[in-house]
Design a protein around this motif. Structure first.
Motif, PDB file in Angstrom:
ATOM      1  N   ASN A 334      24.580 -27.519  -6.469  1.00 48.52           N
ATOM      2  CA  ASN A 334      24.526 -28.276  -7.713  1.00 48.52           C
ATOM      3  C   ASN A 334      23.582 -29.464  -7.592  1.00 48.52           C
ATOM      4  O   ASN A 334      23.028 -29.933  -8.603  1.00 48.52           O
ATOM      5  N   GLU A 335      23.376 -29.951  -6.373  1.00 48.06           N
ATOM      6  CA  GLU A 335      22.404 -31.020  -6.161  1.00 48.06           C
ATOM      7  C   GLU A 335      21.001 -30.550  -6.539  1.00 48.06           C
ATOM      8  O   GLU A 335      20.236 -31.278  -7.174  1.00 48.06           O
ATOM      9  N   LEU A 336      20.654 -29.322  -6.157  1.00 46.24           N
ATOM     10  CA  LEU A 336      19.362 -28.759  -6.536  1.00 46.24           C
ATOM     11  C   LEU A 336      19.282 -28.529  -8.041  1.00 46.24           C
ATOM     12  O   LEU A 336      18.228 -28.777  -8.660  1.00 46.24           O
ATOM     13  N   ASP A 337      20.371 -28.076  -8.651  1.00 48.58           N
ATOM     14  CA  ASP A 337      20.377 -27.844 -10.099  1.00 48.58           C
ATOM     15  C   ASP A 337      20.131 -29.140 -10.865  1.00 48.58           C
ATOM     16  O   ASP A 337      19.341 -29.168 -11.821  1.00 48.58           O
ATOM     17  N   GLN A 338      20.794 -30.212 -10.453  1.00 43.96           N
ATOM     18  CA  GLN A 338      20.608 -31.489 -11.138  1.00 43.96           C
ATOM     19  C   GLN A 338      19.188 -32.016 -10.962  1.00 43.96           C
ATOM     20  O   GLN A 338      18.590 -32.565 -11.901  1.00 43.96           O
ATOM     21  N   ALA A 339      18.635 -31.835  -9.763  1.00 47.26           N
ATOM     22  CA  ALA A 339      17.261 -32.292  -9.527  1.00 47.26           C
ATOM     23  C   ALA A 339      16.263 -31.498 -10.371  1.00 47.26           C
ATOM     24  O   ALA A 339      15.292 -32.063 -10.900  1.00 47.26           O
ATOM     25  N   MET A 340      16.491 -30.182 -10.511  1.00 47.13           N
ATOM     26  CA  MET A 340      15.576 -29.365 -11.308  1.00 47.13           C
ATOM     27  C   MET A 340      15.686 -29.691 -12.796  1.00 47.13           C
ATOM     28  O   MET A 340      14.698 -29.601 -13.532  1.00 47.13           O
ATOM     29  N   GLU A 341      16.865 -30.067 -13.265  1.00 46.50           N
ATOM     30  CA  GLU A 341      17.007 -30.456 -14.670  1.00 46.50           C
ATOM     31  C   GLU A 341      16.190 -31.715 -14.968  1.00 46.50           C
ATOM     32  O   GLU A 341      15.593 -31.843 -16.051  1.00 46.50           O
ATOM     33  N   LYS A 342      16.137 -32.644 -14.018  1.00 53.96           N
ATOM     34  CA  LYS A 342      15.303 -33.835 -14.211  1.00 53.96           C
ATOM     35  C   LYS A 342      13.817 -33.468 -14.201  1.00 53.96           C
ATOM     36  O   LYS A 342      13.033 -34.024 -14.979  1.00 53.96           O
ATOM     37  N   GLU A 346      10.776 -34.140 -17.041  1.00 54.05           N
ATOM     38  CA  GLU A 346       9.551 -34.835 -16.665  1.00 54.05           C
ATOM     39  C   GLU A 346       8.310 -33.962 -16.853  1.00 54.05           C
ATOM     40  O   GLU A 346       7.228 -34.467 -17.163  1.00 54.05           O
ATOM     41  N   PHE A 347       8.446 -32.666 -16.674  1.00 55.20           N
ATOM     42  CA  PHE A 347       7.304 -31.758 -16.723  1.00 55.20           C
ATOM     43  C   PHE A 347       6.880 -31.444 -18.157  1.00 55.20           C
ATOM     44  O   PHE A 347       5.740 -31.041 -18.402  1.00 55.20           O
ATOM     45  N   PHE A 348       7.783 -31.613 -19.114  1.00 56.69           N
ATOM     46  CA  PHE A 348       7.528 -31.189 -20.488  1.00 56.69           C
ATOM     47  C   PHE A 348       6.470 -32.077 -21.135  1.00 56.69           C
ATOM     48  O   PHE A 348       6.638 -33.291 -21.272  1.00 56.69           O
ATOM     49  N   ARG A 349       5.362 -31.461 -21.553  1.00 50.87           N
ATOM     50  CA  ARG A 349       4.290 -32.134 -22.282  1.00 50.87           C
ATOM     51  C   ARG A 349       3.840 -31.223 -23.419  1.00 50.87           C
ATOM     52  O   ARG A 349       3.058 -30.299 -23.200  1.00 50.87           O
ATOM     53  N   PRO A 350       4.337 -31.438 -24.619  1.00 56.23           N
ATOM     54  CA  PRO A 350       4.016 -30.520 -25.717  1.00 56.23           C
ATOM     55  C   PRO A 350       2.604 -30.737 -26.247  1.00 56.23           C
ATOM     56  O   PRO A 350       2.016 -31.809 -26.108  1.00 56.23           O
ATOM     57  N   SER A 351       2.076 -29.713 -26.881  1.00 57.51           N
ATOM     58  CA  SER A 351       0.764 -29.756 -27.507  1.00 57.51           C
ATOM     59  C   SER A 351       0.925 -29.952 -29.010  1.00 57.51           C
ATOM     60  O   SER A 351       1.902 -29.509 -29.608  1.00 57.51           O
ATOM     61  N   ASN A 352      -0.067 -30.617 -29.616  1.00 55.92           N
ATOM     62  CA  ASN A 352      -0.014 -30.837 -31.059  1.00 55.92           C
ATOM     63  C   ASN A 352      -0.184 -29.549 -31.846  1.00 55.92           C
ATOM     64  O   ASN A 352       0.261 -29.450 -32.992  1.00 55.92           O
ATOM     65  N   LYS A 384       5.361 -26.741 -19.765  1.00 56.93           N
ATOM     66  CA  LYS A 384       6.808 -26.554 -19.900  1.00 56.93           C
ATOM     67  C   LYS A 384       7.315 -25.747 -18.726  1.00 56.93           C
ATOM     68  O   LYS A 384       6.586 -24.927 -18.149  1.00 56.93           O
ATOM     69  N   MET A 385       8.580 -25.948 -18.338  1.00 56.64           N
ATOM     70  CA  MET A 385       9.197 -25.175 -17.259  1.00 56.64           C
ATOM     71  C   MET A 385      10.681 -25.040 -17.524  1.00 56.64           C
ATOM     72  O   MET A 385      11.274 -25.797 -18.296  1.00 56.64           O
ATOM     73  N   ASP A 386      11.274 -24.040 -16.891  1.00 57.97           N
ATOM     74  CA  ASP A 386      12.709 -23.810 -16.983  1.00 57.97           C
ATOM     75  C   ASP A 386      13.193 -23.275 -15.641  1.00 57.97           C
ATOM     76  O   ASP A 386      12.394 -22.824 -14.800  1.00 57.97           O
ATOM     77  N   TYR A 387      14.495 -23.324 -15.449  1.00 54.09           N
ATOM     78  CA  TYR A 387      15.088 -23.019 -14.138  1.00 54.09           C
ATOM     79  C   TYR A 387      16.429 -22.353 -14.356  1.00 54.09           C
ATOM     80  O   TYR A 387      17.169 -22.689 -15.286  1.00 54.09           O
ATOM     81  N   ILE A 388      16.751 -21.379 -13.491  1.00 53.70           N
ATOM     82  CA  ILE A 388      18.048 -20.710 -13.515  1.00 53.70           C
ATOM     83  C   ILE A 388      18.375 -20.271 -12.099  1.00 53.70           C
ATOM     84  O   ILE A 388      17.473 -19.973 -11.296  1.00 53.70           O
ATOM     85  N   ARG A 389      19.670 -20.248 -11.775  1.00 54.20           N
ATOM     86  CA  ARG A 389      20.093 -19.883 -10.407  1.00 54.20           C
ATOM     87  C   ARG A 389      21.280 -18.945 -10.470  1.00 54.20           C
ATOM     88  O   ARG A 389      22.190 -19.130 -11.287  1.00 54.20           O
ATOM     89  N   TYR A 390      21.246 -17.949  -9.598  1.00 53.55           N
ATOM     90  CA  TYR A 390      22.376 -17.035  -9.430  1.00 53.55           C
ATOM     91  C   TYR A 390      22.671 -16.950  -7.930  1.00 53.55           C
ATOM     92  O   TYR A 390      21.929 -16.335  -7.160  1.00 53.55           O
ATOM     93  N   GLY A 391      23.750 -17.590  -7.497  1.00 56.73           N
ATOM     94  CA  GLY A 391      24.100 -17.599  -6.081  1.00 56.73           C
ATOM     95  C   GLY A 391      23.069 -18.380  -5.283  1.00 56.73           C
ATOM     96  O   GLY A 391      22.752 -19.533  -5.571  1.00 56.73           O
TER      97      GLY A 391
END
Length: 689
Positions: A334-342, A346-352, A384-391
């Motif tokens: 869960n420590e890794l999950d919380q770090a990846m959510e941050k 931070e990584f999100f930069r949308p385009s106009n 943009k980025m996203d993250y998911i974990r299984y085990g």
């Protein structure tokens, strides 16, 4: 009785009689170790266990869930021992342990008083820090399958008991109690990005989340942290637990279960090791299962478990923690999950120029799995980025240049090495482009380019048709992995053109039983590939392999020489009986079925492609949470007096109504009084409010 008390009460023996009485001493020692220890009580020794059963254990667990989800995320829980002292939870833990060992859940009123007394002594030993893991010769409570024995245990049998890998039954009971108490405390703080070993989440929720949220990503980072499932430093686990649990007794109990002591072998009287003795090879006998013993899994279930993907193949087991280990793994990762959510924020930069991700990354008002008409490259590209974990396996989707994906991989490797002590190399953290196809949970994530026709009305009122370019995320089942698993189970042979083999494990089963087993397997496989785009293709291939394998089996059993003759007699789905073709003097199958002397033969399912269900494209909410968590949040909101008073006033003024009734009222008013009257009523209500 402990070993110290036995030695303390032994009489003084002259030295010349020691050699004669030493075997008798060993016999007395083994008999004393066989007996259960005397109960330790803080209450009166004559306390009736039934008087301690005061609450429903489900209500106790529910209070823990509500308390955890209503507390702030940074809250720590200091008094966990108070819940461990509740005897109702121990009775429920015993019932669940019996269901695991025997396969039956004993009712609460059917538990004998001496078992409750043993449970009480076990509870007191845990609460007062006298409990020790893996005490096989000094158990407070024994498994219901263990027979009470007063016979003397030999040295070799005692050695086998001490060195066996079979866990103690009382350890399982303690693990169940700890799991019931600790799971709600951690579930309220776990990230929504993890889906393994958690209630309400499974591999299907991972596939549906990927289909819904991972559209438009160009680079995918697959990480393998399965090393943490095999072994982890106890200090790392305790550091993660201390952020939520602040009870030293509970922490010391878990810490003692993580550290496995080194066991020494008993030495014989002549100083030589007992392992050097040669054992006579006894003839192996077929074990006959008793009525109260759990039966082995049926063939269809064992076959399906062999198809488990790599990400779900391992289940953690730390020391003597047993079923508590998956919770400890999620607490660490869960420590890794919380770090990846941050990092995602931070990584999100949308385009106009982006019409899909321009507003926010957390809104749930759109379905990003639809075609995306956003810039594919250049400076105006959305980051943009996203993250998911299984085990122990995680997947990161990145929309941006490859250099940023390499930078994210470097940060993840540094985090895992500093936090968990795991060194990841490039082979365990691969970066792949979407065009190559990314395999995760035996599904391949790829991209399809489509050219839809866009029709819109121009400024002059003319309808303009224009062709556009978009991408659509595709999640397909890996057919190669399916063939590989069939080859491992000896269902097929060959690589390029697999040839089905006869299903030899079902050789001595009846046709009705064999077809029933394989139908359950095919139903399970069809449910597993429920959200795959090529569901019809992969399930049709599985049905072809199973049907051909059974046809070859029946051809060998009934001496029909070929599959064609089997299909001619039993039809394409193998539903017609084959026995009467080999014995004409036997009664007709229909007569035997009417008299109840034979079982009905089910046809093998999915014999035609039209019978196979299509892929389930039901939209998955972007911010999805399981049903039990949604009910908990709603229940906590209703507990707020302010919210409840406002809701009560609204219901009292306006009354209860369902959307169907409101729609019917609108339609009736429009048809009866006209739109003007309906609009005037709306305006009047707005003015009154």
């Amino acid at each position: 009785m402990s070993l110290g008390k036995i030695i303390k009460h032994l009489p003084c023996i002259p030295s010349r009689k020691k050699s004669l009485l030493f075997p008798r001493f060993l016999s007395a020692l083994s008999a004393a170790l066989q007996q259960p220890p005397p109960p330790h009580h803080t209450e009166d020794p004559n306390t009736d266990p039934y008087s301690l059963l005061k609450q429903d254990p489900v209500d106790i667990c529910l209070s823990l869930w509500v308390k955890s989800f209503s507390s702030p995320p940074a809250t720590t829980f200091p008094n966990i021992t108070g819940f461990l002292s509740k005897f109702d939870l121990w009775v429920l833990a015993y019932q669940r342990s019996c269901a695991h060992v025997t396969g039956t859940f004993p009712p609460r009123n059917a538990i004998h008083s001496h078992i409750l007394q043993s449970l009480l002594s076990l509870r007191n030993a845990v609460v007062h820090s006298r409990f020790k893991w893996n005490q096989k010769t000094n158990q407070h409570i024994r498994s219901p399958n263990d027979k009470p024995s007063t016979a003397i245990i030999s040295r070799r049998k005692l050695q086998q008991i001490l060195e066996s890998d079979e866990p103690c039954f009382q350890d399982r009971v303690v693990q169940e109690v700890l799991l019931m108490v600790l799971e709600p405390l951690f579930e309220g703080r776990f990230s929504s990005k993890s889906h393994a070993f958690r209630p309400g989440r499974n591999a299907h929720t991972v596939i549906r989340t990927i289909r819904s949220n991972f559209a438009g990503y160009l680079w995918f980072l697959r990480g393998d942290l399965s090393e943490i499932l095999d072994n982890v430093d106890a200090e790392v686990v305790m550091g993660c637990l201390e952020k939520v649990v602040n009870d030293k007794k509970v922490l010391n109990l878990i810490k003692s279960g993580l550290k496995v002591p080194h066991t020494r072998r008993l030495k014989s009287d002549d100083g030589g090791e007992s392992s050097k003795r040669k054992k006579k090879k006894a003839a192996t006998k077929k074990k006959i299962l008793k009525d109260n013993e759990p039966k082995p899994d049926p063939y269809w279930l064992r076959t399906f478990f062999s198809f488990a993907p790599e990400e779900a193949a391992k289940v953690p087991s730390y020391g003597y923690c047993g079923i508590l280990s998956p919770l400890l793994v999620n607490a660490c990762l869960n420590e890794l999950d919380q770090a990846m959510e941050k990092k995602i924020v931070e990584f999100f930069r949308p385009s106009n120029l982006d019409s899909i991700w321009r507003e926010s990354i957390d809104d749930g008002c759109h379905n990003p799995s639809w075609p995306e008409f956003v810039p594919a490259s250049g400076a105006e590209k959305t980051r943009k980025m996203d993250y998911i974990r299984y085990g122990g396996h995680f997947l990161v989707g990145i929309r941006g240049p490859r250099e940023e994906a390499v930078q994210i991989r470097r940060e993840i490797i540094e985090f895992c090495e500093s936090k968990f002590g795991i060194k990841l190399d490039n082979s365990k953290a691969e970066i792949e482009h979407i065009t190559r196809g990314i395999q995760f949970l035996d599904h391949i994530i790829c991209r399809r380019v489509i050219y839809p026709t866009l029709r819109y009305t121009s400024s002059g009122g003319n309808i303009v048709s224009q062709k556009g370019v978009g991408t659509l995320l595709s999640v397909t089942a890996s057919l190669q992995q399916c063939i590989r698993q069939f080859r491992h189970l000896a269902f097929v042979k060959g690589d390029k053109d697999p040839e089905p083999l006869p299903c030899n494990p079902m050789l001595y089963s009846s046709q009705a039983h064999t077809n029933s087993q394989m139908n359950k397997f095919l139903e399970t496989m069809a449910d597993w590939y429920k959200y795959a785009d090529n569901r019809k293709k992969v399930v049709g291939f599985c049905a072809y392999v199973i049907r051909s394998s059974l046809a070859k089996l029946y051809a060998a059993r009934y001496r029909l020489k070929s599959r064609a003759k089997v299909y001619k007699i039993a039809s394409r789905d193998l539903s017609h009986p084959l026995r009467e073709s080999s014995n004409n003097s036997a009664p007709e199958y229909s007569d035997l079925l009417r008299m109840g002397l034979v079982d009905a033969i089910e046809g093998v399912q999915f014999s035609h492609m039209s019978l196979i269900p299509t892929c389930d494209y039901t939209p998955f909410p972007r911010n999805w949470i399981p049903d039990h968590e949604q009910l908990l949040h709603e229940y906590i909101r209703l507990q707020d007096p302010k919210f409840f008073c406002n809701l009560h006033k609204t219901i009292k003024c306006e009354g209860l109504s369902v959307p169907q009734e409101e729609i019917s009222d609108i339609v009736w008013n429009c048809k009866t009084f006209g739109i003007r009257r309906y609009q005037s009523n709306v305006d009047k209500e707005m003015k009154d409010s």
